[in-house]
Motif scaffolding. Structure first.
Motif, PDB file in Angstrom:
ATOM      1  N   PHE A  64       0.835  -1.205   0.000  1.00 14.42           N
ATOM      2  CA  PHE A  64       0.000   0.000   0.000  1.00 14.42           C
ATOM      3  C   PHE A  64       0.873   1.259   0.000  1.00 14.42           C
ATOM      4  O   PHE A  64       0.603   2.231   0.713  1.00 14.42           O
ATOM      5  N   ASN A  65       1.969   1.210  -0.774  1.00 17.97           N
ATOM      6  CA  ASN A  65       2.902   2.336  -0.929  1.00 17.97           C
ATOM      7  C   ASN A  65       3.672   2.690   0.339  1.00 17.97           C
ATOM      8  O   ASN A  65       4.237   3.790   0.445  1.00 17.97           O
ATOM      9  N   SER A  66       3.714   1.776   1.303  1.00 12.68           N
ATOM     10  CA  SER A  66       4.502   1.985   2.518  1.00 12.68           C
ATOM     11  C   SER A  66       5.485   0.835   2.667  1.00 12.68           C
ATOM     12  O   SER A  66       5.141  -0.326   2.423  1.00 12.68           O
ATOM     13  N   THR A  67       6.706   1.149   3.079  1.00 13.46           N
ATOM     14  CA  THR A  67       7.720   0.115   3.261  1.00 13.46           C
ATOM     15  C   THR A  67       7.388  -0.723   4.493  1.00 13.46           C
ATOM     16  O   THR A  67       7.110  -0.186   5.568  1.00 13.46           O
ATOM     17  N   LEU A  68       7.421  -2.023   4.334  1.00 15.16           N
ATOM     18  CA  LEU A  68       7.099  -2.946   5.423  1.00 15.16           C
ATOM     19  C   LEU A  68       8.205  -2.943   6.472  1.00 15.16           C
ATOM     20  O   LEU A  68       9.389  -3.088   6.149  1.00 15.16           O
ATOM     21  N   THR A  69       7.809  -2.773   7.755  1.00 13.43           N
ATOM     22  CA  THR A  69       8.744  -2.850   8.880  1.00 13.43           C
ATOM     23  C   THR A  69       8.133  -3.735   9.958  1.00 13.43           C
ATOM     24  O   THR A  69       7.000  -4.220   9.829  1.00 13.43           O
ATOM     25  N   ASN A  70       8.857  -3.924  11.039  1.00 11.86           N
ATOM     26  CA  ASN A  70       8.340  -4.715  12.155  1.00 11.86           C
ATOM     27  C   ASN A  70       7.188  -4.017  12.866  1.00 11.86           C
ATOM     28  O   ASN A  70       6.501  -4.636  13.688  1.00 11.86           O
ATOM     29  N   ASN A  71       6.983  -2.750  12.576  1.00 10.55           N
ATOM     30  CA  ASN A  71       5.926  -1.982  13.244  1.00 10.55           C
ATOM     31  C   ASN A  71       4.774  -1.623  12.312  1.00 10.55           C
ATOM     32  O   ASN A  71       3.999  -0.711  12.613  1.00 10.55           O
ATOM     33  N   SER A  72       4.640  -2.361  11.222  1.00 10.59           N
ATOM     34  CA  SER A  72       3.598  -2.041  10.228  1.00 10.59           C
ATOM     35  C   SER A  72       2.248  -2.648  10.607  1.00 10.59           C
ATOM     36  O   SER A  72       1.601  -3.310   9.794  1.00 10.59           O
ATOM     37  N   TYR A  73       1.821  -2.408  11.838  1.00 12.03           N
ATOM     38  CA  TYR A  73       0.591  -3.050  12.319  1.00 12.03           C
ATOM     39  C   TYR A  73      -0.643  -2.622  11.533  1.00 12.03           C
ATOM     40  O   TYR A  73      -1.524  -3.442  11.254  1.00 12.03           O
ATOM     41  N   GLU A  74      -0.710  -1.354  11.172  1.00  9.12           N
ATOM     42  CA  GLU A  74      -1.890  -0.860  10.471  1.00  9.12           C
ATOM     43  C   GLU A  74      -2.019  -1.471   9.075  1.00  9.12           C
ATOM     44  O   GLU A  74      -3.128  -1.678   8.590  1.00  9.12           O
ATOM     45  N   LEU A  75      -0.875  -1.764   8.459  1.00 10.33           N
ATOM     46  CA  LEU A  75      -0.917  -2.376   7.131  1.00 10.33           C
ATOM     47  C   LEU A  75      -1.567  -3.756   7.188  1.00 10.33           C
ATOM     48  O   LEU A  75      -2.325  -4.134   6.292  1.00 10.33           O
ATOM     49  N   PHE A  76      -1.266  -4.506   8.252  1.00 10.90           N
ATOM     50  CA  PHE A  76      -1.777  -5.879   8.329  1.00 10.90           C
ATOM     51  C   PHE A  76      -3.274  -5.933   8.596  1.00 10.90           C
ATOM     52  O   PHE A  76      -3.906  -6.960   8.368  1.00 10.90           O
ATOM     53  N   LYS A  77      -3.860  -4.835   9.063  1.00 15.06           N
ATOM     54  CA  LYS A  77      -5.314  -4.781   9.218  1.00 15.06           C
ATOM     55  C   LYS A  77      -6.004  -4.758   7.854  1.00 15.06           C
ATOM     56  O   LYS A  77      -7.196  -5.047   7.757  1.00 15.06           O
ATOM     57  N   ARG A  78      -5.254  -4.416   6.820  1.00 17.46           N
ATOM     58  CA  ARG A  78      -5.816  -4.306   5.475  1.00 17.46           C
ATOM     59  C   ARG A  78      -5.577  -5.568   4.651  1.00 17.46           C
ATOM     60  O   ARG A  78      -5.897  -5.609   3.472  1.00 17.46           O
TER      61      ARG A  78
END
Length: 306
Positions: A64-78
């Motif tokens: 979603f145009n954001s680099t994946l990190t260990n703190n990408s919690y909001e991305l995983f909700k999608r």
């Protein structure tokens, strides 16, 4: 062009051995992307890195145009996924498992539970614990769990394992509906190439840990070659007759019992008549067009997809 997933020189090592090397994958928003490759090619490893279940040894992943990190919690909700064998609380029912899933996902529309079970055609399981489910039923429940939150990105690793032919068709129709009606982007791996061929917009082919091809299914279909396929147990004799009597040069022996002829200006009737008049028993003769399986095998050197 908007991309849901992009990987940049993605790599992974286990014990100093490269299992994934320089994978650059691009998955467009709203498409179904089929990931193919022989057993051990690295498909599941790439999917696990997208889900942060494994850490890359090199490169980066954009979701979603954001680099994946260990703190990408909001991305995983999608996102939602099925990776390898699905695990459930076996003593609970299907509904209870989905209810728990909604709780820890922070998804509060519990009315979706019945709809999700209906979509995967999992019926009459209100009082049955998951421990009594067949492999196919568990696979259906896993898909229900994956889609219940209506994710923007759905990652599916062999989602039709354990399903009978009717179940495979139902899940194919379901994935197409989720993609078309809900706009869900789907990344799917499967060893059933004919299913991928029917639903995918783009395919990526992996071999030996590398992404060796990324191409649209439209391009594959447009470049497909028409040929005549003969099946006979007298391959050597048939090949000799085609060469000597019909001057056919552009043909290929496939597996010891099939011949593909790429000079389609010759008619099936003439070919059949000539072979039979020379005492060649022809089991079948058909005009065909190159399939995704043909394309895949040409890339990986004949290895089967598993």
């Amino acid at each position: 062009m908007e991309y849901i997933v992009r990987t940049h020189d993605l790599g992974k090592k286990f014990d100093d051995i490269n299992v994934i090397s320089d994978v650059n994958m691009s998955i467009k928003k709203g498409e179904i992307y089929g990931l193919l490759g022989p057993n051990g090619a690295g498909k599941t490893t790439v999917m696990k890195m997208m889900l942060n279940l494994l850490q890359p040894s090199q490169g980066a992943i954009e979701l979603f145009n954001s680099t994946l990190t260990n703190n990408s919690y909001e991305l995983f909700k999608r996102m939602s996924a099925i990776i390898e064998y699905p695990i459930f609380y076996d003593k609970l029912t299907a509904k209870e498992n989905l209810d728990l899933h909604c709780e820890y996902m922070g998804y509060h529309n519990k009315n979706e539970i019945d709809e999700a079970l209906q979509l995967v055609n999992l019926k009459n399981v209100d009082t049955k614990s998951v421990s009594f489910f067949s492999l196919g039923m568990k696979q259906r429940l896993a898909i229900a769990r994956a889609i219940i939150t209506k994710p923007e990105l759905l990652i599916l690793d062999e989602p039709i394992n354990g399903l009978d032919p009717v179940g495979i068709i139902e899940i194919r129709d379901l994935l197409e509906m989720l993609n078309h009606d809900y706009g869900i982007t789907i990344l799917i791996s499967s060893h059933i190439l004919s299913e991928i061929e029917q639903i995918a917009d783009t395919i990526g082919v992996m071999n030996n840990g590398r992404l060796i091809e990324e191409v649209s299914m439209t391009s594959i279909r447009d470049s497909s070659v028409e040929y005549i396929e003969i099946e006979t147990r007298q391959i050597t004799q048939a090949a000799h007759i085609m060469d000597a009597q019909l001057s056919i040069k552009n043909f290929k022996v496939m597996d010891g019992k099939k011949i593909r002829i790429y000079e389609t200006e010759i008619s099936q009737h003439e070919l059949y008549k000539t072979l039979v008049s020379n005492d060649i028993a022809v089991d079948s003769i058909n005009t065909k067009t190159g399939s995704l399986e043909d394309y895949f095998l040409s890339l990986v050197g004949g290895k089967e997809v598993v």
